[in-house]
Scaffold this active site. Structure first.
Site, PDB file in Angstrom:
ATOM      1  N   THR A 203       0.838  -1.188   0.000  1.00 42.46           N
ATOM      2  CA  THR A 203       0.000   0.000   0.000  1.00 42.46           C
ATOM      3  C   THR A 203       0.881   1.248   0.000  1.00 42.46           C
ATOM      4  O   THR A 203       2.110   1.146  -0.116  1.00 42.46           O
ATOM      5  CB  THR A 203      -1.030  -0.059   1.164  1.00 42.46           C
TER       6      THR A 203
ATOM      7  N   LYS B   6       3.718   1.415  -3.810  1.00 36.65           N
ATOM      8  CA  LYS B   6       3.195   0.630  -4.934  1.00 36.65           C
ATOM      9  C   LYS B   6       4.086   0.735  -6.180  1.00 36.65           C
ATOM     10  O   LYS B   6       4.196  -0.216  -6.956  1.00 36.65           O
ATOM     11  CB  LYS B   6       1.766   1.070  -5.269  1.00 36.65           C
TER      12      LYS B   6
ATOM     13  N   ASN C 171       0.090  -3.823  -6.279  1.00 40.16           N
ATOM     14  CA  ASN C 171      -0.428  -3.863  -4.899  1.00 40.16           C
ATOM     15  C   ASN C 171      -0.378  -5.261  -4.312  1.00 40.16           C
ATOM     16  O   ASN C 171      -0.831  -5.470  -3.190  1.00 40.16           O
ATOM     17  CB  ASN C 171      -1.839  -3.251  -4.800  1.00 40.16           C
TER      18      ASN C 171
ATOM     19  N   ASP D  94      -6.379  -3.691  -7.643  1.00 39.64           N
ATOM     20  CA  ASP D  94      -7.306  -2.627  -7.225  1.00 39.64           C
ATOM     21  C   ASP D  94      -8.478  -2.475  -8.206  1.00 39.64           C
ATOM     22  O   ASP D  94      -9.641  -2.404  -7.792  1.00 39.64           O
ATOM     23  CB  ASP D  94      -6.572  -1.286  -7.092  1.00 39.64           C
TER      24      ASP D  94
ATOM     25  N   TYR E 118     -13.028   4.841   1.884  1.00 40.29           N
ATOM     26  CA  TYR E 118     -13.920   3.995   2.692  1.00 40.29           C
ATOM     27  C   TYR E 118     -13.784   4.335   4.171  1.00 40.29           C
ATOM     28  O   TYR E 118     -12.802   4.937   4.610  1.00 40.29           O
ATOM     29  CB  TYR E 118     -13.638   2.508   2.454  1.00 40.29           C
TER      30      TYR E 118
END
Ligand code: NAP
Length: 279
Positions: free
Chosen positions: A64, A68, A89, A104, A223
């Protein structure tokens, strides 16, 4: 001895990956452990942590921010998604080799189609932002059959360059890029994706109300932040289908798990556990 996996980033304390992979391992009966590694802020931290983890018998890693790009550079072999995203990732260590993937965009598509029930074939997509998340989403969206993707970014030149670079790889999907007004007057989209980091600063990217077609899905890749400014803006524009990026996170994790272990875990329970109400 259980097989070892890890997520590496900086900072890393907030990462949900150990919880997600721990639950996947439990549910699928895999003999593995999964830890979080802080690669540090200084130069060379990622490379040192990667070498130490491999020397200790590590089998694979999630990667992360901010590593990356370095993860892709460290790979002996990378998938097309990772190469065109310019970032990896997930890594798998096989013999002396490092294999790289970027899940992703695949996780995003899986969340939209499977969890949120919006088939992407023939859809018009407005993609806000032109950073790493947008770059990683473009190919998987095109593969899923999106008819047209407009990339609208605060810095128009970045979106234009990205569209120009990836268009040859996107088959029948039309792609164009521009500034915040790239959506154009009166154009409507079935899916409006916020792939900017504006929500993290309590802001919404510019998007006209007319951009949300009737029945459109508004999706914020951020999120755990509840109703973000972008999702509020979408609701104010009359959009009733909204989602944040928790499903993308869980689905990309499931893809990595399947790539490592050869078994794809059921994501429903984990998703329920991590979902924060959008209020
Ligand atoms: P990035 O490479 O740093 O790109 C950030 C983008 O946001 C750029 O296009 C930037 O525009 C734009 N931006 C930043 N602040 C803005 C503002 N106030 N108004 C309008 N545009 C703004 O970041 P990234 O890696 O692409 O990540 C983007 C978001 O996706 C982050 O919030 C990240 O948490 C999320 N993400 C989620 C997942 C998941 O699994 N759910 C996975 C990956 C990323 P300029 O080009 O003009 O600077």
């Amino acid at each position: 001895m259980p097989d070892r996996y890890a997520v590496i980033g900086h900072p890393i304390a907030h990462s949900k990956s150990p919880l997600i992979h721990g639950l996947f391992a439990q549910a699928t009966g895999q003999d593995m452990v999964y830890e979080a590694i802080d690669g540090g802020a200084g130069p060379g931290g990622f490379g040192r942590a990667l070498a130490a983890f491999r020397a200790a018998g590590g089998r694979g890693m999630n990667v992360t921010l901010p590593f990356k790009l370095e993860a892709l550079a460290a790979a002996d072999e990378a998938s097309q998604d990772a190469r065109l995203a310019g970032a990896a990732n997930a890594l798998r260590f096989e013999g002396g080799r490092v294999l790289a993937q970027n899940f992703d965009g695949i996780g995003l598509v899986r969340d939209i189609e499977h969890n949120l029930g919006l088939p992407l074939a023939g859809r018009r997509v407005l993609l806000l932002g032109a950073g790493g998340a947008t770059r990683g989403a473009l190919l998987p969206l095109a593969r899923a059959g999106a008819a047209r993707i407009v990339i609208a970014n605060r810095t128009a030149t970045k979106a234009e360059a990205l569209a120009h670079e990836l268009a040859p790889h996107m088959g029948a999907c039309q792609v164009e890029g521009g500034g915040p007004d790239a959506a154009g007057a009166g154009q409507a989209f079935d899916l409006v994706l916020n792939a900017t980091s504006a929500s993290l600063g309590g802001e919404a990217p510019a998007v006209p109300a007319a951009a949300f077609a009737p029945g459109a899905l508004a999706y914020d890749m951020v999120y755990g932040k509840g109703l973000t400014p972008f999702l509020k803006l979408a609701q104010a524009a009359g959009c009733t289908r909204i989602a944040d990026g928790v499903g993308m996170l869980v689905e990309q994790a499931a893809e990595a798990f399947a790539w490592w272990r050869g078994v794809r875990p059921d994501t429903r329970e984990v998703l329920q556990r991590l979902t924060v109400p959008l209020v």
